[in-house]
Scaffold this motif. Structure first.
Motif, PDB file in Angstrom:
ATOM      1  N   GLU A  80     -46.901 -37.136 -14.350  1.00 22.56           N
ATOM      2  CA  GLU A  80     -45.810 -36.539 -14.210  1.00 22.56           C
ATOM      3  C   GLU A  80     -45.017 -36.824 -12.971  1.00 22.56           C
ATOM      4  N   ALA A  81     -45.618 -36.667 -12.170  1.00 19.03           N
ATOM      5  CA  ALA A  81     -45.030 -36.994 -10.468  1.00 19.03           C
ATOM      6  C   ALA A  81     -44.358 -38.209 -10.591  1.00 19.03           C
ATOM      7  N   ALA A  82     -45.169 -39.219 -10.936  1.00 19.47           N
ATOM      8  CA  ALA A  82     -44.580 -40.701 -10.858  1.00 19.47           C
ATOM      9  C   ALA A  82     -43.171 -40.916 -11.400  1.00 19.47           C
ATOM     10  N   ALA A  83     -43.352 -40.250 -12.799  1.00 23.03           N
ATOM     11  CA  ALA A  83     -41.857 -40.392 -13.559  1.00 23.03           C
ATOM     12  C   ALA A  83     -40.775 -39.578 -12.526  1.00 23.03           C
ATOM     13  N   MET A  84     -40.843 -38.971 -11.696  1.00 19.78           N
ATOM     14  CA  MET A  84     -39.777 -38.146 -10.847  1.00 19.78           C
ATOM     15  C   MET A  84     -39.037 -39.230 -10.209  1.00 19.78           C
ATOM     16  N   PHE A  85     -39.744 -40.302  -9.674  1.00 17.45           N
ATOM     17  CA  PHE A  85     -39.323 -41.615  -9.116  1.00 17.45           C
ATOM     18  C   PHE A  85     -38.630 -42.583  -9.695  1.00 17.45           C
ATOM     19  N   GLU A  86     -37.625 -43.163  -9.189  1.00 15.25           N
ATOM     20  CA  GLU A  86     -36.962 -44.394  -9.849  1.00 15.25           C
ATOM     21  C   GLU A  86     -37.300 -45.802  -9.252  1.00 15.25           C
ATOM     22  N   GLY A  87     -37.288 -46.793  -9.921  1.00 19.22           N
ATOM     23  CA  GLY A  87     -37.272 -48.189  -9.604  1.00 19.22           C
ATOM     24  C   GLY A  87     -38.263 -48.207  -8.481  1.00 19.22           C
ATOM     25  N   GLU A  88     -37.975 -49.034  -7.343  1.00 20.70           N
ATOM     26  CA  GLU A  88     -38.790 -49.516  -6.426  1.00 20.70           C
ATOM     27  C   GLU A  88     -39.687 -48.298  -5.766  1.00 20.70           C
ATOM     28  N   ARG A  89     -39.193 -47.089  -5.768  1.00 21.77           N
ATOM     29  CA  ARG A  89     -39.819 -45.974  -5.286  1.00 21.77           C
ATOM     30  C   ARG A  89     -40.977 -45.579  -5.971  1.00 21.77           C
ATOM     31  N   ARG A  90     -40.708 -45.739  -7.396  1.00 21.48           N
ATOM     32  CA  ARG A  90     -41.652 -45.494  -8.251  1.00 21.48           C
ATOM     33  C   ARG A  90     -42.932 -46.499  -8.355  1.00 21.48           C
ATOM     34  N   THR A  91     -42.651 -47.824  -8.135  1.00 25.40           N
ATOM     35  CA  THR A  91     -43.461 -48.602  -7.984  1.00 25.40           C
ATOM     36  C   THR A  91     -44.257 -48.529  -6.574  1.00 25.40           C
ATOM     37  N   LEU A  92     -43.744 -48.242  -5.655  1.00 22.07           N
ATOM     38  CA  LEU A  92     -44.466 -47.754  -4.398  1.00 22.07           C
ATOM     39  C   LEU A  92     -45.482 -46.772  -4.668  1.00 22.07           C
ATOM     40  N   TYR A  93     -44.735 -45.419  -5.316  1.00 22.84           N
ATOM     41  CA  TYR A  93     -45.718 -44.370  -5.488  1.00 22.84           C
ATOM     42  C   TYR A  93     -46.822 -44.637  -6.256  1.00 22.84           C
ATOM     43  N   SER A  94     -46.789 -45.454  -7.256  1.00 23.54           N
ATOM     44  CA  SER A  94     -47.692 -45.801  -8.274  1.00 23.54           C
ATOM     45  C   SER A  94     -48.853 -46.672  -7.630  1.00 23.54           C
ATOM     46  N   ARG A  95     -48.602 -47.335  -6.447  1.00 25.97           N
ATOM     47  CA  ARG A  95     -49.318 -48.078  -5.787  1.00 25.97           C
ATOM     48  C   ARG A  95     -50.312 -47.228  -4.879  1.00 25.97           C
ATOM     49  N   LEU A  96     -49.766 -45.937  -4.465  1.00 22.82           N
ATOM     50  CA  LEU A  96     -50.639 -45.159  -3.380  1.00 22.82           C
ATOM     51  C   LEU A  96     -51.539 -44.382  -4.046  1.00 22.82           C
ATOM     52  N   LYS A  97     -52.793 -44.609  -2.780  1.00 24.23           N
ATOM     53  CA  LYS A  97     -53.781 -43.708  -3.491  1.00 24.23           C
ATOM     54  C   LYS A  97     -53.595 -42.510  -2.895  1.00 24.23           C
ATOM     55  N   LEU A  98     -53.955 -41.562  -3.811  1.00 26.67           N
ATOM     56  CA  LEU A  98     -53.433 -39.968  -3.426  1.00 26.67           C
ATOM     57  C   LEU A  98     -54.575 -39.078  -3.401  1.00 26.67           C
ATOM     58  N   GLU A  99     -55.685 -39.472  -3.673  1.00 23.98           N
ATOM     59  CA  GLU A  99     -56.858 -38.443  -3.761  1.00 23.98           C
ATOM     60  C   GLU A  99     -58.168 -39.332  -3.777  1.00 23.98           C
ATOM     61  N   GLY A 100     -59.116 -38.693  -3.273  1.00 25.99           N
ATOM     62  CA  GLY A 100     -60.468 -39.394  -3.323  1.00 25.99           C
ATOM     63  C   GLY A 100     -61.514 -38.292  -3.925  1.00 25.99           C
ATOM     64  N   ILE A 101     -60.996 -37.720  -5.134  1.00 23.70           N
ATOM     65  CA  ILE A 101     -61.855 -36.597  -5.896  1.00 23.70           C
ATOM     66  C   ILE A 101     -63.284 -37.212  -6.150  1.00 23.70           C
ATOM     67  N   ARG A 102     -63.451 -38.478  -6.692  1.00 23.35           N
ATOM     68  CA  ARG A 102     -64.804 -38.550  -7.426  1.00 23.35           C
ATOM     69  C   ARG A 102     -65.465 -39.459  -6.073  1.00 23.35           C
ATOM     70  N   ASP A 103     -64.653 -40.195  -5.179  1.00 25.14           N
ATOM     71  CA  ASP A 103     -65.429 -40.741  -4.022  1.00 25.14           C
ATOM     72  C   ASP A 103     -66.153 -39.889  -3.041  1.00 25.14           C
ATOM     73  N   ALA A 104     -65.412 -38.652  -2.773  1.00 29.16           N
ATOM     74  CA  ALA A 104     -66.066 -37.790  -1.723  1.00 29.16           C
ATOM     75  C   ALA A 104     -67.149 -37.056  -2.251  1.00 29.16           C
ATOM     76  N   PRO A 105     -68.124 -37.016  -1.291  1.00 34.01           N
ATOM     77  CA  PRO A 105     -69.498 -36.312  -1.786  1.00 34.01           C
ATOM     78  C   PRO A 105     -69.071 -34.847  -2.005  1.00 34.01           C
ATOM     79  N   ILE A 106     -68.390 -34.256  -1.420  1.00 37.23           N
ATOM     80  CA  ILE A 106     -67.941 -32.850  -1.418  1.00 37.23           C
ATOM     81  C   ILE A 106     -66.462 -32.579  -1.789  1.00 37.23           C
ATOM     82  N   ASN A 107     -66.217 -31.824  -2.837  1.00 37.31           N
ATOM     83  CA  ASN A 107     -64.755 -31.248  -2.915  1.00 37.31           C
ATOM     84  C   ASN A 107     -64.867 -29.822  -2.463  1.00 37.31           C
TER      85      ASN A 107
END
Ligand SMILES: Cc1cc2c(cc1C)N(C[C@H](O)[C@H](O)[C@H](O)COP(=O)(O)O)c1[nH]c(=O)[nH]c(=O)c1N2
Length: 220
Positions: A80-107
């Motif tokens: 949903e968040a990605a869809a809020m941005f247009e064009g290049e900004r959306r492409t850049l957004y989609s490339r960003l890593k924005l969480e480490g939920i499964r990688d981090a040993p503790i949440n």
């Protein structure tokens, strides 16, 4: 004994502040010893709070099944968040890593009990959100203490509040303030990843400081 910090103590504090990072992609699977987890939770618990309300709880998540469920909540919100941005900004957004939920040993979910000390709280009467801000102080204490312990922390807020509450079984009156990923890291980046990846730059401090009254000028 003087109440002032020594030069080395002062330097250490500023080092923690300036080298703290939001970590998403650099988590190592190495376990975090219980006593270190306890130390950083103590640091969080020593945060200031309105009326000394101490409205926080700490949900320590290590079960991969729970992490996977939160990650699924993240993915839904992130689309949903990605869809809020247009064009290049959306492409850049989609490339960003924005969480480490499964990688981090503790949440860690830090919550706010808005009713912890009864309906009338010293200091909250006229500014009712102060209990939430108190919990954010706890988050920051933990974030800095973690940095001093060599632990990375990443804040994930691309989540629907109700989805997170359902997944973690959080009761109605309790507000999830922060969902954090926590663990040892391969390295700390030198600066914010949103800056190095071209999303946004740090504003000059001078452009944000006013004297005596609000000044009508744009930052930057
Ligand atoms: C309240 C709140 C919520 C979030 C964040 C921070 C805060 C304070 N940040 C991290 C944010 O992007 C980061 O702090 C800034 O980019 C600055 O970088 P450093 O923290 O200095 O590394 C963050 N980062 C991310 O990748 N996903 C997220 O959902 C969030 N959410």
């Amino acid at each position: 004994m003087s109440d002032a910090f020594t030069a080395a103590e002062r330097e250490a504090l500023y080092k923690a502040i300036f080298s703290r990072r939001d970590v998403r992609g650099q988590f190592l699977p190495d376990p975090v010893p219980e006593e270190i987890l306890h130390r950083i939770l103590e640091a969080a618990h020593h945060a200031p709070s309105v009326g000394f309300m101490q409205p926080w709880n700490f949900i320590v998540v290590t079960d991969p099944a729970v992490k996977a469920a939160v990650h699924a909540d993240f993915q839904a919100a992130n689309e949903e968040a990605a869809a809020m941005f247009e064009g290049e900004r959306r492409t850049l957004y989609s490339r960003l890593k924005l969480e480490g939920i499964r990688d981090a040993p503790i949440n860690l979910c830090i919550t706010c009990d808005r009713e912890r000390s009864g309906p009338v709280v010293l200091g909250r009467t006229h500014m009712p959100t102060m209990d939430l801000y108190s919990c954010v102080c706890a988050v920051q204490n933990l974030w800095l203490a973690a940095r001093a312990e060599g632990l990375g922390v990443g804040w994930v807020s691309i989540l629907h509040e109700q989805a997170l509450k359902t997944t973690l079984g959080i009761p109605g009156r309790i507000v999830p303030v922060a969902y954090l990923c926590l663990g040892y890291v391969s390295h700390f980046e030198a600066g914010p990843e949103l800056e190095s990846k071209g999303w946004r730059r740090r504003l000059p401090l001078e452009s944000l400081v006013f004297r005596d009254r609000w000044e009508d000028r744009e930052p930057g």
